[in-house]
Write a protein that holds these residues in place. Sequence first.
Motif, PDB file in Angstrom:
ATOM      1  N   SER A  35       0.875  -1.385   0.028  1.00 23.05           N
ATOM      2  CA  SER A  35      -0.134   0.043  -0.003  1.00 23.05           C
ATOM      3  C   SER A  35       0.798   1.294   0.006  1.00 23.05           C
ATOM      4  N   GLU A  36       1.955   1.275   0.587  1.00 24.46           N
ATOM      5  CA  GLU A  36       2.744   2.525   0.795  1.00 24.46           C
ATOM      6  C   GLU A  36       3.448   2.767  -0.718  1.00 24.46           C
ATOM      7  N   MET A  37       3.443   1.399  -1.390  1.00 22.21           N
ATOM      8  CA  MET A  37       4.231   1.738  -2.891  1.00 22.21           C
ATOM      9  C   MET A  37       3.084   2.196  -3.842  1.00 22.21           C
ATOM     10  N   ILE A  38       1.868   1.929  -3.728  1.00 20.38           N
ATOM     11  CA  ILE A  38       0.698   2.182  -4.191  1.00 20.38           C
ATOM     12  C   ILE A  38       0.602   3.651  -3.931  1.00 20.38           C
ATOM     13  N   VAL A  39       0.790   4.197  -2.795  1.00 19.81           N
ATOM     14  CA  VAL A  39       0.549   5.502  -2.532  1.00 19.81           C
ATOM     15  C   VAL A  39       1.703   6.355  -3.234  1.00 19.81           C
ATOM     16  N   ALA A  40       2.804   5.842  -3.355  1.00 22.58           N
ATOM     17  CA  ALA A  40       3.919   6.567  -4.396  1.00 22.58           C
ATOM     18  C   ALA A  40       3.694   6.466  -5.391  1.00 22.58           C
ATOM     19  N   PRO A 100       3.733  11.392 -11.873  1.00 21.22           N
ATOM     20  CA  PRO A 100       3.158  12.134 -13.040  1.00 21.22           C
ATOM     21  C   PRO A 100       2.677  11.413 -14.012  1.00 21.22           C
ATOM     22  N   GLU A 101       3.201  10.397 -14.385  1.00 22.21           N
ATOM     23  CA  GLU A 101       3.101   9.356 -15.689  1.00 22.21           C
ATOM     24  C   GLU A 101       1.635   8.644 -15.210  1.00 22.21           C
ATOM     25  N   ILE A 102       1.377   8.189 -13.991  1.00 20.82           N
ATOM     26  CA  ILE A 102      -0.021   7.688 -13.620  1.00 20.82           C
ATOM     27  C   ILE A 102      -0.932   8.571 -13.586  1.00 20.82           C
ATOM     28  N   ILE A 103      -0.740   9.786 -13.034  1.00 20.66           N
ATOM     29  CA  ILE A 103      -1.606  10.945 -13.020  1.00 20.66           C
ATOM     30  C   ILE A 103      -1.964  11.295 -14.423  1.00 20.66           C
ATOM     31  N   GLU A 104      -1.094  11.267 -15.352  1.00 21.42           N
ATOM     32  CA  GLU A 104      -1.380  11.510 -16.914  1.00 21.42           C
ATOM     33  C   GLU A 104      -2.297  10.411 -17.233  1.00 21.42           C
ATOM     34  N   TYR A 105      -1.883   9.361 -16.830  1.00 21.62           N
ATOM     35  CA  TYR A 105      -2.490   8.112 -17.518  1.00 21.62           C
ATOM     36  C   TYR A 105      -4.273   8.215 -17.201  1.00 21.62           C
ATOM     37  N   ALA A 106      -4.374   8.668 -15.819  1.00 22.60           N
ATOM     38  CA  ALA A 106      -5.632   8.719 -15.493  1.00 22.60           C
ATOM     39  C   ALA A 106      -6.510   9.750 -16.085  1.00 22.60           C
ATOM     40  N   ARG A 107      -5.710  10.968 -16.526  1.00 21.79           N
ATOM     41  CA  ARG A 107      -6.478  12.081 -17.140  1.00 21.79           C
ATOM     42  C   ARG A 107      -6.926  11.744 -18.549  1.00 21.79           C
ATOM     43  N   ALA A 108      -5.756  11.013 -19.109  1.00 21.33           N
ATOM     44  CA  ALA A 108      -5.930  10.541 -20.266  1.00 21.33           C
ATOM     45  C   ALA A 108      -7.447   9.478 -20.633  1.00 21.33           C
ATOM     46  N   ALA A 109      -7.846   8.867 -19.282  1.00 24.64           N
ATOM     47  CA  ALA A 109      -8.773   8.095 -19.266  1.00 24.64           C
ATOM     48  C   ALA A 109     -10.121   8.807 -18.813  1.00 24.64           C
ATOM     49  N   ARG A 165      10.170  -5.733  -6.927  1.00 24.90           N
ATOM     50  CA  ARG A 165       9.879  -4.683  -7.887  1.00 24.90           C
ATOM     51  C   ARG A 165       8.627  -4.306  -7.418  1.00 24.90           C
ATOM     52  N   ALA A 166       8.360  -3.696  -6.492  1.00 27.50           N
ATOM     53  CA  ALA A 166       7.252  -2.902  -5.655  1.00 27.50           C
ATOM     54  C   ALA A 166       6.585  -2.108  -6.508  1.00 27.50           C
ATOM     55  N   LEU A 167       7.650  -1.101  -6.770  1.00 27.99           N
ATOM     56  CA  LEU A 167       6.875   0.029  -7.773  1.00 27.99           C
ATOM     57  C   LEU A 167       6.420  -0.519  -9.065  1.00 27.99           C
ATOM     58  N   THR A 168       6.991  -1.259  -9.741  1.00 34.40           N
ATOM     59  CA  THR A 168       6.280  -1.771 -10.885  1.00 34.40           C
ATOM     60  C   THR A 168       5.196  -2.687 -10.775  1.00 34.40           C
ATOM     61  N   VAL A 169       5.071  -3.142  -9.687  1.00 34.60           N
ATOM     62  CA  VAL A 169       3.668  -3.975  -9.487  1.00 34.60           C
ATOM     63  C   VAL A 169       2.620  -2.974  -9.184  1.00 34.60           C
ATOM     64  N   ALA A 170       2.994  -1.877  -8.414  1.00 35.56           N
ATOM     65  CA  ALA A 170       1.942  -0.730  -7.826  1.00 35.56           C
ATOM     66  C   ALA A 170       1.642  -0.023  -9.094  1.00 35.56           C
ATOM     67  N   LYS A 171       2.431   0.377 -10.042  1.00 41.56           N
ATOM     68  CA  LYS A 171       2.155   0.759 -11.076  1.00 41.56           C
ATOM     69  C   LYS A 171       1.227   0.174 -12.032  1.00 41.56           C
ATOM     70  N   ASP A 172       1.809  -1.159 -12.132  1.00 39.27           N
ATOM     71  CA  ASP A 172       0.810  -1.914 -13.131  1.00 39.27           C
ATOM     72  C   ASP A 172      -0.662  -2.103 -12.494  1.00 39.27           C
ATOM     73  N   ILE A 173      -1.008  -2.276 -10.979  1.00 37.37           N
ATOM     74  CA  ILE A 173      -2.237  -2.397 -10.584  1.00 37.37           C
ATOM     75  C   ILE A 173      -2.943  -1.227 -10.799  1.00 37.37           C
ATOM     76  N   LEU A 174      -2.259   0.194 -10.618  1.00 37.90           N
ATOM     77  CA  LEU A 174      -3.064   1.352 -11.024  1.00 37.90           C
ATOM     78  C   LEU A 174      -3.499   1.404 -12.512  1.00 37.90           C
ATOM     79  N   ARG A 175      -2.562   1.029 -13.265  1.00 42.62           N
ATOM     80  CA  ARG A 175      -2.770   1.187 -14.805  1.00 42.62           C
ATOM     81  C   ARG A 175      -4.182   0.026 -14.896  1.00 42.62           C
ATOM     82  N   ARG A 176      -4.167  -0.874 -14.361  1.00 38.79           N
ATOM     83  CA  ARG A 176      -5.242  -1.707 -14.564  1.00 38.79           C
ATOM     84  C   ARG A 176      -6.538  -1.209 -13.991  1.00 38.79           C
TER      85      ARG A 176
END
Length: 671
Positions: free
Chosen positions: A266-271, A276-285, A372-383
């Motif tokens: 959860s700490e890594m998902i918060v990070a 910015p890349e995730i925020i942009e991905y959300a905006r694009a959605a 590879r926590a950050l990579t997994v966290a970003k993967d989850i958020l993208r999904r």
Amino acid sequence: MAKKERSPEQRSIDPASQQMLIRADELGIGTAFSRADDMVPCNIGGVGMCCKMCGMGPCRLTKEGQTGVCGATIDTIQARNFLRAVAAGAAAHSDHGRDLAFTLKAVANSEAEGYVINDVAKLRTVAALYDIPIEGRAPEEIANDLADLYIAQFGQQKGRIVPMIRAPEKRRKLWDERGVVPRGIDREVVEALHRTHIGDDQDPEHILQHAVRTALTDGWGGSMIATDISDILFGTPAPILGQANLGVLKKDMVNVVLHGHEPTLSEMIVAASQDPEIIEYARAAGAKGVNLAGICCTANEILMRKGIPVAGNFLQQELAILTGAVEAMVVDVQCIMQALVGLAQNFHTMVITTSPKVRIKGATHIEFNEHRALTVAKDILRRAIDNFKNRGETHIPDVRQNLIPGFSHEYISYMLGGTYRASFRPLNDAIIAGRIRGVAAVVGCNNPRSTQDYLHTVITRELLKQDVLVVETGCSAIANAKVGLLLGSAGLDQVGPGLREVCETVGIPPVLHMGSCVDNTRILTVLTQMVAEGGLGDDIDQIPAVGLAPEWMSEKALSIGVYCVASGAYVIFGGASPVSGMPDRVADSDIVLRYLSEGWEKLYGGKMEFVADPQEMVRRTLAHIDQKRAALGLPKYNPARYGRSGDARIHELERLPIAERQAALYGAPGK
Ligand code: NFS
């Protein structure tokens, strides 16, 4: 037996929950609340009188003089069932601690993507407790040694687990005398399973002695390790503004609910959510961004450290999905209802399991790995973001409340005296003087067998009126947060005069949120530091303090209860007792129940009781506090002595005409 359907008001006192329960009924969707109404609890197993430890049974002992096929008596069966429950609870907490110890080891060796050592001061303090050299060493070197020491506690075979040295000296001697010092965390849990196997330990008192040793591996072992390392890696909590209840979900954002217990992912998902890349991905959605919210103890972990809002406590996990606004519910371990997956199929919500230990059929599994926590966290958020487009109608209750959590024991010491003279002295003095009558820890779960949040809030309110300082963890803290008791000014009009003076002077709410359920070890530390400060006896059992778990349901709660009793506390559980027996049908079927209370009190100075009525819980709490005050020779609690200083007095003076106010403040003119 006829089905008993309760109204939304009978099921929960929380208006947000009530709204979602009405919606569930409209949609014809079941929840834990309706399933609890449909499922009559077994009146034999419920009181501990069913033994299914072997294939000759299950044996249900309901008649006078009856034994199991092997000859096992009622008290032996109850004690075995109880020990197994404690072992499961201790295992859950301790395994959580083990995973954190491995994460600390990986971070120390630069093998954990995205993590850093956040609180070097705490790392040094904890390492020094165990004589790990700290001077002139890099944090990573110290962390590596501490991780090795902590990892070793799980597989240790002899001696004593190291965090126990943090208990008061007198208590440690007592544990030695009673033969309950844990040798190694895993060893005690394995032995609990061994002893309860068919044909093993058959003396109930001897079985329950091992329940104490097993629970101590949790409180002064696995859980304490979990709290220490969480603070070292993610920061020791300090007060921060947060919000709680389903109204924290946002209509225009991608909502990701984090549910479970371990802060690592959860700490890594918060990070990742701030990337910015995730925020942009959300905006694009088409969303404004990603909105994170927590459920259960994961909520408490990220609330305490990052101010991430709380969607709710245990009984709100299904209700969050019923809003239709949750793109993903990410779960790891513990307190996760299997019903989530079926429920989510009525909406677009993805349930994502992440732990190698926990899978649910029908859920999406994205395995978390600390390397590879950050990579997994970003993967989850993208999904989750990809799922935003599938969202249908939403019903988010417009109900939320502010709160100030973050009262680690370090912060409590600091707040009472500042960095210059951080100390527990003011707290002890306030108790000694009677401004604070005593301390209560109101903790633990929700249980759909009672009305959600009712017992937590009614007991807390009553104790505050009686000048009892309340500390909280787990789902109980969330319950009281939702009704506004975890706010300074909002809560203070509901508290007694002496406690109010203290809260106003220090600038704290009357209910201190100390974290998740593993953080109950912070309460052990506070009690130990109160003993060390002096004036309240030389062991924890002399402090005017009580622990309450009014809506308990998990085996972890039983483990916590037992380690608190073994540490000297009086612990009151609400609801049903798992060892109450059927005295109306089988005489002496409550031997174990009485042993947990009277027997343990003789041995440890603490006792465990099960009390259904909240007023009776409050009465027993106050009686215990007053009795401990008397034993210490402290003045009798007298609320009339207080409430005329601090802000209350100033407000009173402000209402006077100016001349009278000046006279009251400075004396009459000319005198
Ligand atoms: Ni504690 Fe936290 Fe809540 Fe009970 Fe479950 S979340 S570890 S067990 S239900 S308080």
